[in-house]
Design a protein around this motif. Structure first.
Motif, PDB file in Angstrom:
ATOM      1  N   VAL A   1       6.105  12.207   1.823  1.00  0.00           N
ATOM      2  CA  VAL A   1       5.432  11.344   3.098  1.00  0.00           C
ATOM      3  C   VAL A   1       5.198  12.483   4.087  1.00  0.00           C
ATOM      4  O   VAL A   1       4.131  12.567   4.692  1.00  0.00           O
ATOM      5  CB  VAL A   1       6.242  10.324   3.471  1.00  0.00           C
TER       6      VAL A   1
ATOM      7  N   ILE B   1      -4.695   7.445   7.456  1.00  0.00           N
ATOM      8  CA  ILE B   1      -4.984   7.393   5.806  1.00  0.00           C
ATOM      9  C   ILE B   1      -5.561   6.205   5.216  1.00  0.00           C
ATOM     10  O   ILE B   1      -6.486   6.432   4.535  1.00  0.00           O
ATOM     11  CB  ILE B   1      -3.280   7.520   4.965  1.00  0.00           C
TER      12      ILE B   1
ATOM     13  N   THR C   1      12.939  -0.304   8.064  1.00  0.00           N
ATOM     14  CA  THR C   1      13.447   0.671   8.973  1.00  0.00           C
ATOM     15  C   THR C   1      12.767   1.112  10.257  1.00  0.00           C
ATOM     16  O   THR C   1      13.133   1.752  11.115  1.00  0.00           O
ATOM     17  CB  THR C   1      13.663   2.145   8.207  1.00  0.00           C
ATOM     18  N   GLY C   2      11.421   0.526  10.392  1.00  0.00           N
ATOM     19  CA  GLY C   2      10.672   0.493  11.585  1.00  0.00           C
ATOM     20  C   GLY C   2       9.924   1.777  11.802  1.00  0.00           C
ATOM     21  O   GLY C   2       9.718   2.329  12.720  1.00  0.00           O
ATOM     22  N   ASP C   3       9.939   2.441  10.628  1.00  0.00           N
ATOM     23  CA  ASP C   3       9.094   3.875  10.667  1.00  0.00           C
ATOM     24  C   ASP C   3       7.627   3.921  10.072  1.00  0.00           C
ATOM     25  O   ASP C   3       7.040   4.666   9.803  1.00  0.00           O
ATOM     26  CB  ASP C   3       9.914   4.707   9.984  1.00  0.00           C
ATOM     27  N   TYR C   4       7.330   2.609   9.700  1.00  0.00           N
ATOM     28  CA  TYR C   4       5.967   2.239   9.220  1.00  0.00           C
ATOM     29  C   TYR C   4       5.671   2.761   7.982  1.00  0.00           C
ATOM     30  O   TYR C   4       4.550   3.033   7.408  1.00  0.00           O
ATOM     31  CB  TYR C   4       4.731   2.752  10.161  1.00  0.00           C
ATOM     32  N   ILE C   5       6.754   2.883   7.064  1.00  0.00           N
ATOM     33  CA  ILE C   5       6.837   3.375   5.800  1.00  0.00           C
ATOM     34  C   ILE C   5       7.377   1.993   4.961  1.00  0.00           C
ATOM     35  O   ILE C   5       8.397   1.792   5.188  1.00  0.00           O
ATOM     36  CB  ILE C   5       7.569   4.583   5.511  1.00  0.00           C
ATOM     37  N   THR C   6       6.711   1.579   4.063  1.00  0.00           N
ATOM     38  CA  THR C   6       7.118   0.589   3.270  1.00  0.00           C
ATOM     39  C   THR C   6       8.571   1.055   2.323  1.00  0.00           C
ATOM     40  O   THR C   6       8.321   1.979   1.770  1.00  0.00           O
ATOM     41  CB  THR C   6       6.088  -0.195   2.412  1.00  0.00           C
ATOM     42  N   GLU C   7       9.414  -0.003   2.247  1.00  0.00           N
ATOM     43  CA  GLU C   7      10.739   0.235   1.256  1.00  0.00           C
ATOM     44  C   GLU C   7      10.396  -0.818   0.274  1.00  0.00           C
ATOM     45  O   GLU C   7       9.697  -1.886   0.538  1.00  0.00           O
ATOM     46  CB  GLU C   7      12.090   0.139   2.001  1.00  0.00           C
TER      47      GLU C   7
ATOM     48  N   TRP D   1      10.094   7.112  -5.604  1.00  0.00           N
ATOM     49  CA  TRP D   1      11.107   6.165  -4.934  1.00  0.00           C
ATOM     50  C   TRP D   1      12.422   6.768  -5.258  1.00  0.00           C
ATOM     51  O   TRP D   1      12.823   7.137  -6.257  1.00  0.00           O
ATOM     52  CB  TRP D   1      10.532   4.654  -5.660  1.00  0.00           C
TER      53      TRP D   1
ATOM     54  N   ARG E   1       7.014   7.476  17.346  1.00  0.00           N
ATOM     55  CA  ARG E   1       6.879   6.235  16.184  1.00  0.00           C
ATOM     56  C   ARG E   1       5.250   5.995  16.088  1.00  0.00           C
ATOM     57  O   ARG E   1       4.777   5.675  15.260  1.00  0.00           O
ATOM     58  CB  ARG E   1       7.722   5.213  16.751  1.00  0.00           C
TER      59      ARG E   1
ATOM     60  N   ARG F   1       0.610  -1.371   0.258  1.00  0.00           N
ATOM     61  CA  ARG F   1       0.238   0.055   0.135  1.00  0.00           C
ATOM     62  C   ARG F   1       1.036   1.262  -0.074  1.00  0.00           C
ATOM     63  O   ARG F   1       1.854   1.388   0.641  1.00  0.00           O
ATOM     64  CB  ARG F   1      -0.877  -0.067   1.180  1.00  0.00           C
ATOM     65  N   ASP F   2       0.498   2.292  -0.636  1.00  0.00           N
ATOM     66  CA  ASP F   2       1.119   3.457  -0.573  1.00  0.00           C
ATOM     67  C   ASP F   2       1.030   4.193   0.467  1.00  0.00           C
ATOM     68  O   ASP F   2      -0.196   4.443   0.874  1.00  0.00           O
ATOM     69  CB  ASP F   2       0.376   4.498  -1.859  1.00  0.00           C
ATOM     70  N   ASN F   3       1.941   4.620   1.193  1.00  0.00           N
ATOM     71  CA  ASN F   3       1.727   5.157   2.494  1.00  0.00           C
ATOM     72  C   ASN F   3       1.302   6.638   2.559  1.00  0.00           C
ATOM     73  O   ASN F   3       0.728   7.195   3.618  1.00  0.00           O
ATOM     74  CB  ASN F   3       3.291   5.112   3.168  1.00  0.00           C
ATOM     75  N   CYS F   4       1.055   7.374   1.300  1.00  0.00           N
ATOM     76  CA  CYS F   4       0.618   8.571   1.220  1.00  0.00           C
ATOM     77  C   CYS F   4      -0.692   8.702   0.942  1.00  0.00           C
ATOM     78  O   CYS F   4      -1.426   9.470   1.582  1.00  0.00           O
ATOM     79  CB  CYS F   4       1.417   9.339  -0.024  1.00  0.00           C
TER      80      CYS F   4
END
Lengths: 343, 444
Positions: free
Chosen positions: A322, B420, A297-303, B443, B410, A247-250
């Motif tokens: 973001v 969202i 990275t543990g910031d709830y943003i997917t890489e 990206w 966090r 899912r797109d985090n934005c």
């Protein structure tokens, strides 16, 4: 980082597949399949049978690398995966290795925590995998809830089988089949359950097949393979090797990533039309073998993780974008808080 | 250390070996877009323009070329290409008259001086054994001078005499040790340039000019000594505590000056790199930082890769390992796929519209690789939490919502993500709002 040498993996062998899971009683368990130069195939399962390891330590990894059970395989191994499953007539469920061979599906399990892994009858675990249509190339299992699972199997002849299975009784509730024209390289099941009332609604199946465009079948558990969405230009070049869904985090929408052997990553969004053009394409220096969308990275943003023949690339979302979106969300939360206190 | 990969490139076939100094990037035809000029050891010079791997101009029999430069050497307000050979012959090529420098079309070019032999140059000072050259206005008279670095401990300055079509020698410096290379550096805010010369063992010397001074000063005692100021390595050893291994005093060293600090200040940093893997960034005579790597660094360039108006330091090793270092010592590396015999960083225009940062490598298999878009978004990768903490507005929002610890912050970020997602679920009936714009930099 630390390099742990695993015993009895010959230096000149080809590692075909690798998989691991965490077992409550035994800690980390690793399975490796490899082919020796002589052509013999093996499956090694590394498991610390010794003492109970409730928590995993780094030193255990070294012990783990020495205790293994080796299976000489009479077939050519492909994908190695695992699943927590209840054996027929058993009370509790345990994790088992599933190995795709060129003859059939194989399952490796422990009867109890203390004994070694053995090859077991597949019919006692996965009734849907008993019949093999061709050489299976990819297996994807998704647990819908405690009692039902969805199983998708891709074959070398391009056939895809989809099953809805009752886990408690190990019986097939419903099944669907479709024929593609080339080897299925990867399947991903992803729930787009925006509608919470129906759990089976909006399950999407992403199909990467080597010599044609990647396809998404939407709402597969209701419509079967009736509603395909073609991901345009994914099959333009070389083999489609892999796919990933996230899912797109934005904006919270679903994104599908397709990787190809001609060194491309394609990203698709918004699957309302029957044919979708890629929203974003990136070229890499080497062929793409596997891709994954996950947060490391543990910031709830997917890489976006891209595995190529020469190494691993990790792509990050544009954090400026973001952050701007998140600022607006936080502002609205702040206003909501202020409103409540005013009242 | 983060490593990056570059993909977009042109692979150009050349006829022989291309040595360091025989690749140059610059605008040769006055259209505002940079071209690539390559000279090989067979005396063959080629000019490449745009996205074609075929040269738009080529000529041979230049001799044993050691270096070339693209600059306004003749003080005519336009760039020309100057090619120098070991035996002291040089050629100046002017492409500005050719109206359309296009690929595959034969055009007429004007050679101002072609293979002018050494004896024609003023006095008995010939200019053989040139290793590298640079063109700059050193005496602030708005006219460029040519500074040549010779392989025999000498550096000399020349000016082009347009009336007699020859170089006039202005000054000659003799150094104690072999010169690695030369560079121009503005050390103070007054903007007076000086010549810096690299000396073995990661040290350098500053050369001062005296040709614009009166004869009395020139003929004074210690003339050659007073114009060369040595800055030996020993002065730095105790200052630089981070130096982990003792410096080899004979190791080959490269120097690069005028690394832009910011767009406001004319004074910049300068950098030194050695073949045993040391990179140092200097300000005046102070070491800002030093970096040790296990690769043999032979080429040192500066280029604004991040697009922040500050120039990053680019160093390349023989084995293709390339380091991009910013002023705060954040490092990103790139491994070129082969051993490198020459490297150049600069700007090039692939579409003949816009100049982009690029890297040029020459391998040992008669190929030149031009990576034409090496722009990077950042050198140091961060996660969203660290990034949010560094943002003022975001920290204020954190404070308003009572998040002080990392865990609280966090969880707020997590809440944003799920908010969202909830909004998407609520809006599931009107899909059209969800068509968010996807751009090239989504990206990174």
């Amino acid at each position: 980082s630390k390099e742990v040498p695993f015993t009895y993996i010959p230096p000149k062998c080809h590692v075909i597949s690798i998989d691991s899971f965490n077992c409550g009683a035994r800690g980390l368990i690793i399975g490796v399949t490899f082919a020796e130069e002589s052509g013999e195939n093996f499956l090694n399962i590394y498991c610390n049978y010794g003492d109970n390891v409730p928590e995993f330590h780094e030193r255990d990894l070294e012990n783990l690398a020495y205790t293994f059970k080796s299976f000489a395989l009479t077939f050519t191994p492909f994908q190695l995966t695992h699943r927590k499953v209840k054996r027929c007539n058993d009370d509790s469920s345990r994790s088992v290795f599933i190995l795709l061979g060129d003859d059939k599906f194989h399952v490796y399990s422990q009867i109890s925590d203390d004994v070694e892994f053995i090859e077991d009858e597949i019919k006692d675990y996965f009734v849907e995998l008993v019949v093999c249509e061709s050489v299976p190339t990819y297996l994807e299992i998704y647990a819908v809830d405690q009692t039902t699972r969805v199983t998708a199997v891709g074959y070398a002849n391009g056939k895809i089988c989809l099953f809805l299975v009752d886990c408690t009784t190990n019986t097939i509730i419903k099944s669907w089949k479709i024929q593609h024209s080339s080897i299925i390289s990867q399947l991903v099941l992803y729930p787009d359950n925006r509608n919470q009332k129906d759990e089976y609604a909006n399950f999407m199946l992403v199909v990467a097949s080597t010599r044609e465009e990647a396809v998404v079948y939407s709402d597969v558990l209701n419509l079967g393979f009736e509603k395909p969405v073609i991901l345009r230009s994914s099959g333009d070049g070389d083999c489609v090797t892999c796919c990933a869904v996230g899912r797109d985090n934005c904006d919270g929408t679903i994104e599908i990533v397709i990787g190809t052997y001609d060194q491309r990553i394609l990203l698709y969004k918004n699957f309302s039309t029957p044919i979708v053009e890629p929203s974003w394409v990136k070229h890499f220096a080497h062929p793409v073998l596997k891709t994954e969308l996950c947060d490391i990275t543990g910031d709830y943003i997917t890489e976006l993780i891209v595995f190529t023949t020469k190494g691993i690339h990790i792509l990050q979302r544009n954090l400026h974008n973001v952050l701007n979106v998140y600022k607006n969300v936080l502002k609205s939360i702040t206003y909501a808080c202020c409103d409540e206190t005013n009242k | 250390m983060r490593s990056v990969s570059f993909v977009d490139h042109l692979k150009i076939k050349v006829n022989g070996k291309v040595g360091q100094g025989c690749i140059a990037l610059g605008d040769v035809d006055g259209d505002g877009c940079s071209e690539l000029v390559v000279a090989d050891d067979g005396g063959h010079v080629q000019v490449f323009k745009g996205d074609s791997t075929k040269p738009c101009w080529e000529s041979s029999d230049f001799g044993d070329i050691t270096c070339l430069t693209i600059a306004d050497l003749c003080n005519e307000g336009k760039n020309c290409v100057a090619v120098f050979t070991t035996d002291g012959a040089f050629s100046i090529l002017d492409f500005n008259k050719s109206q359309n420098l296009k690929c595959k079309t034969h055009f007429k070019f004007k050679i101002v001086v072609l293979k002018l032999d050494a004896p024609i140059i003023h006095s008995d000072h010939v200019i053989p054994n040139i290793m590298n050259v640079l063109v700059s206005d050193l005496d602030s008279d708005q006219l460029n001078e040519l500074i040549a670095c010779h392989s025999d401990h000498c550096v000399s300055a020349y000016r082009w005499n347009s009336k007699h079509k020859r170089f006039t020698i202005l000054q000659r410096w003799t150094l104690r040790q072999l010169v690695g290379n030369i560079s121009i550096h503005v050390s103070s805010d007054e903007g007076v340039p000086s010549i810096i010369v690299s000396q073995p063992g990661c040290s350098y010397a500053v050369l001062s000019i005296n040709w614009n001074q009166s004869e009395a000063v020139k003929t004074g005692p210690n003339i050659s000594e007073s114009t060369v100021t040595y800055t030996p390595l020993s002065r730095f050893v105790h200052i630089d505590s981070s130096q982990s291994r003792s410096q080899n005093p004979t190791i080959t060293c490269q120097i690069l000056g005028d690394i832009t600090k910011s767009s406001s200040s004319p004074a910049g940093y300068f950098a030194l790199c050695t073949l045993d893997g040391t990179l140092k960034l200097m300000e005046e005579d102070k070491i800002l930082w030093s970096l040790q790597v296990d690769h043999q660094l032979f080429a040192l360039y500066k280029l604004d890769i991040l697009g922040d108006n500050r120039e990053e330091v680019i160093v390349c090793a023989w084995d293709g390992q390339t380091y991009i270092v910013d002023h705060d010592r954040n490092v990103v590396r790139y491994q070129f796929l082969d051993n490198v015999q020459a490297f150049c960083a600069g700007s090039f225009s692939i579409d003949s519209k816009q100049n982009r940062p690029c890297f040029v490598y020459s391998d040992f298999h008669n190929h030149v690789w031009l990576y034409y878009d090496v722009k990077l978004p950042f050198l140091k990768a961060t996660d969203l939490l660290t990034f949010a903490e560094s943002d003022q507005e975001m920290s204020r929002l954190f404070l308003q919502l009572g998040a002080t610890t990392i865990e609280e912050k966090r969880s707020l970020l997590k809440k944003c993500g799920s908010t969202i997602l909830d909004q998407v679920k609520l809006n599931s009936n009107n899909d059209k709002d969800l068509n968010s714009q996807y751009s090239k930099d989504t990206w990174l």
